[in-house]
Design a protein around this motif. Structure first.
Motif, PDB file in Angstrom:
ATOM      1  N   GLY A 264       1.447  -1.007   0.029  1.00  0.00           N
ATOM      2  CA  GLY A 264      -0.249   0.286   0.157  1.00  0.00           C
ATOM      3  C   GLY A 264       0.820   1.571  -0.029  1.00  0.00           C
ATOM      4  N   GLY A 265       2.597   0.671  -0.472  1.00  0.00           N
ATOM      5  CA  GLY A 265       3.032   2.217  -0.156  1.00  0.00           C
ATOM      6  C   GLY A 265       2.931   2.991  -1.414  1.00  0.00           C
ATOM      7  N   HIS A 266       3.446   4.259  -1.731  1.00  0.00           N
ATOM      8  CA  HIS A 266       2.780   5.175  -3.087  1.00  0.00           C
ATOM      9  C   HIS A 266       4.119   5.910  -2.605  1.00  0.00           C
ATOM     10  CE1 HIS A 266       0.540   8.405  -4.433  1.00  0.00           C
ATOM     11  NE2 HIS A 266       1.225   7.788  -5.243  1.00  0.00           N
ATOM     12  N   THR A 267       4.919   6.098  -3.809  1.00  0.00           N
ATOM     13  CA  THR A 267       5.939   7.133  -4.040  1.00  0.00           C
ATOM     14  C   THR A 267       5.316   7.818  -5.736  1.00  0.00           C
ATOM     15  OG1 THR A 267       7.006   5.113  -5.274  1.00  0.00           O
ATOM     16  CG2 THR A 267       7.881   5.982  -2.920  1.00  0.00           C
ATOM     17  N   ILE A 268       6.222   8.768  -5.672  1.00  0.00           N
ATOM     18  CA  ILE A 268       5.790   9.763  -6.185  1.00  0.00           C
ATOM     19  C   ILE A 268       7.046  10.298  -6.638  1.00  0.00           C
ATOM     20  CG2 ILE A 268       4.460  12.070  -7.603  1.00  0.00           C
ATOM     21  CD1 ILE A 268       2.489  11.621  -5.004  1.00  0.00           C
ATOM     22  N   GLU A 269       7.506  10.615  -7.825  1.00  0.00           N
ATOM     23  CA  GLU A 269       8.932  11.791  -8.634  1.00  0.00           C
ATOM     24  C   GLU A 269       8.447  12.086  -9.576  1.00  0.00           C
ATOM     25  OE1 GLU A 269      11.889  10.673  -7.846  1.00  0.00           O
ATOM     26  OE2 GLU A 269      11.985   9.341  -6.573  1.00  0.00           O
ATOM     27  N   ARG A 270       8.948  13.004 -10.126  1.00  0.00           N
ATOM     28  CA  ARG A 270       8.294  14.485 -10.957  1.00  0.00           C
ATOM     29  C   ARG A 270       9.984  14.967 -11.264  1.00  0.00           C
ATOM     30  NH1 ARG A 270       5.365  19.212  -9.962  1.00  0.00           N
ATOM     31  NH2 ARG A 270       5.492  20.542 -12.141  1.00  0.00           N
ATOM     32  N   LEU A 271       9.425  14.660 -12.193  1.00  0.00           N
ATOM     33  CA  LEU A 271      10.954  14.305 -13.634  1.00  0.00           C
ATOM     34  C   LEU A 271      10.588  15.636 -14.921  1.00  0.00           C
ATOM     35  CD1 LEU A 271      11.537  10.597 -14.654  1.00  0.00           C
ATOM     36  CD2 LEU A 271      12.834  12.401 -13.222  1.00  0.00           C
ATOM     37  N   GLN A 272      11.718  16.308 -15.388  1.00  0.00           N
ATOM     38  CA  GLN A 272      11.567  17.458 -16.543  1.00  0.00           C
ATOM     39  C   GLN A 272      11.513  16.563 -17.775  1.00  0.00           C
ATOM     40  OE1 GLN A 272      13.079  18.966 -19.147  1.00  0.00           O
ATOM     41  NE2 GLN A 272      11.802  21.062 -18.392  1.00  0.00           N
ATOM     42  N   PRO A 273      10.295  16.289 -18.045  1.00  0.00           N
ATOM     43  CA  PRO A 273      10.317  15.958 -19.966  1.00  0.00           C
ATOM     44  C   PRO A 273      11.435  15.961 -20.988  1.00  0.00           C
ATOM     45  CG  PRO A 273       8.245  17.509 -19.494  1.00  0.00           C
ATOM     46  CD  PRO A 273       9.443  17.260 -18.104  1.00  0.00           C
ATOM     47  N   TYR A 274      12.224  17.869 -20.943  1.00  0.00           N
ATOM     48  CA  TYR A 274      12.748  17.786 -21.528  1.00  0.00           C
ATOM     49  C   TYR A 274      14.474  16.750 -22.158  1.00  0.00           C
ATOM     50  CZ  TYR A 274       9.382  21.433 -22.495  1.00  0.00           C
ATOM     51  OH  TYR A 274       8.247  21.985 -23.537  1.00  0.00           O
ATOM     52  N   TRP A 275      14.026  16.335 -20.300  1.00  0.00           N
ATOM     53  CA  TRP A 275      15.274  16.367 -20.729  1.00  0.00           C
ATOM     54  C   TRP A 275      15.515  14.440 -20.345  1.00  0.00           C
ATOM     55  CZ3 TRP A 275      19.675  18.813 -21.504  1.00  0.00           C
ATOM     56  CH2 TRP A 275      19.558  20.104 -21.160  1.00  0.00           C
ATOM     57  N   LEU A 276      14.486  13.981 -20.479  1.00  0.00           N
ATOM     58  CA  LEU A 276      14.115  13.034 -20.197  1.00  0.00           C
ATOM     59  C   LEU A 276      14.254  11.646 -21.267  1.00  0.00           C
ATOM     60  CD1 LEU A 276      12.636  11.141 -17.532  1.00  0.00           C
ATOM     61  CD2 LEU A 276      10.916  10.840 -19.834  1.00  0.00           C
ATOM     62  N   SER A 277      15.108  10.734 -20.851  1.00  0.00           N
ATOM     63  CA  SER A 277      15.627   9.557 -21.288  1.00  0.00           C
ATOM     64  C   SER A 277      14.908   8.571 -20.886  1.00  0.00           C
ATOM     65  CB  SER A 277      17.137   9.675 -21.694  1.00  0.00           C
ATOM     66  OG  SER A 277      17.910  10.812 -21.765  1.00  0.00           O
ATOM     67  N   VAL A 278      14.390   7.760 -22.198  1.00  0.00           N
ATOM     68  CA  VAL A 278      13.586   6.538 -22.104  1.00  0.00           C
ATOM     69  C   VAL A 278      14.398   5.327 -22.350  1.00  0.00           C
ATOM     70  CG1 VAL A 278      11.457   4.690 -22.760  1.00  0.00           C
ATOM     71  CG2 VAL A 278      11.247   7.691 -22.280  1.00  0.00           C
ATOM     72  N   ILE A 279      14.943   4.816 -21.537  1.00  0.00           N
ATOM     73  CA  ILE A 279      16.174   3.659 -21.685  1.00  0.00           C
ATOM     74  C   ILE A 279      15.680   1.745 -21.823  1.00  0.00           C
ATOM     75  CG2 ILE A 279      18.413   2.624 -20.916  1.00  0.00           C
ATOM     76  CD1 ILE A 279      18.298   5.548 -21.802  1.00  0.00           C
ATOM     77  N   LEU A 280      15.626   1.510 -22.687  1.00  0.00           N
ATOM     78  CA  LEU A 280      15.667  -0.160 -22.704  1.00  0.00           C
ATOM     79  C   LEU A 280      16.769  -0.974 -23.088  1.00  0.00           C
ATOM     80  CD1 LEU A 280      13.290  -2.420 -22.493  1.00  0.00           C
ATOM     81  CD2 LEU A 280      12.910  -1.868 -24.778  1.00  0.00           C
ATOM     82  N   ASP A 281      16.916  -1.309 -21.956  1.00  0.00           N
ATOM     83  CA  ASP A 281      18.090  -1.700 -21.581  1.00  0.00           C
ATOM     84  C   ASP A 281      18.191  -3.484 -22.183  1.00  0.00           C
ATOM     85  OD1 ASP A 281      19.469  -0.035 -20.869  1.00  0.00           O
ATOM     86  OD2 ASP A 281      19.407  -0.893 -18.798  1.00  0.00           O
TER      87      ASP A 281
END
Length: 166
Positions: free
Chosen positions: A99-116
Motif C-alpha cells: 500500500g506504499g505510494h511514491t511519487i517522482e517528478r521529472l523534467q520531460p525535456y531532459w528525460l531519456s527512455v532507456i530500454l536495456d
C-alpha cells in the motif's frame, strides 16, 4: 496497460496506468473456488459413505488450505504504476504491494527512455533525467516494455517538438 492522449490544461497530455496481468478475473476466481469446493465435497461424501470419515475432514482441510493460498496469491499483487506527462513535468507514481505510494517528478525535456537489453526476455525499462533513474514496469512482459518504451519515446518527441504556448 491503459493510456490516453488528451491535451487540455487541467488534464495530462499523456497518461499510462500499468499493472500486472491477471489471467483470472473475479468471476473466474468465484467459479474456480465453487467448482473445486463441489468436487472436493463430492469426493468427501464418497469416503464418508464408505465409512472413511477422517478422509472427509482431511479433504475439507486441504480445500481450505487451497482457498487460503489462492486468495493470498490473487490479492497479493496490487502493484501499479502511473505515468502522467504534463506541459512542464512528468509525474511517475508507484503503488507497491504493502500500500506504499511514491511519487517522482521529472523534467520531460531532459528525460531519456532507456530500454536495456531490448531484444532479450529480461529487458528492463528506465526513465532517466538529471542523474535520477527509475525502473518502470518490472511486472510487464518484455514485449509490453518494448511497446511502452516506443510509445513513451514517441509521446516525448511530439511533446518536445510542439510549439510553446505564449
Amino acid at each position: 496497460m491503459e493510456h490516453q492522449d488528451s491535451p487540455t490544461p487541467e488534464r495530462p497530455i499523456f497518461e499510462a496506468l500499468l499493472y500486472p496481468h491477471r489471467s483470472l478475473g473475479p468471476k473466474g476466481y468465484a467459479i474456480l473456488l465453487a467448482g473445486t469446493a463441489a468436487i472436493v465435497f463430492l469426493y468427501g461424501m464418497v469416503f464418508l459413505v464408505m465409512g472413511a470419515w477422517p478422509i472427509f475432514g482431511f479433504l475439507g482441510g486441504e480445500w481450505l488450505l487451497f482457498w487460503f493460498l489462492f486468495r493470498k496469491n490473487h490479492r497479493g499483487d496490487d502493484r501499479a504504476e502511473r505515468i502522467r506527462l504534463y506541459a512542464d513535468h512528468l509525474l511517475f507514481e508507484r503503488y507497491d504491494r504493502q500500500g506504499g505510494h511514491t511519487i517522482e517528478r521529472l523534467q520531460p525535456y531532459w528525460l531519456s527512455v532507456i530500454l536495456d537489453r531490448a531484444e532479450e526476455p529480461d529487458n528492463a525499462l528506465y526513465l532517466r533525467s538529471h542523474g535520477k533513474s527509475i525502473a518502470v514496469g518490472a511486472f510487464l512482459s518484455p514485449q509490453e516494455r518494448r511497446d511502452l518504451a516506443a510509445e513513451l519515446r514517441e509521446v516525448l518527441s511530439r511533446h518536445r517538438s510542439a510549439p510553446v504556448p505564449a
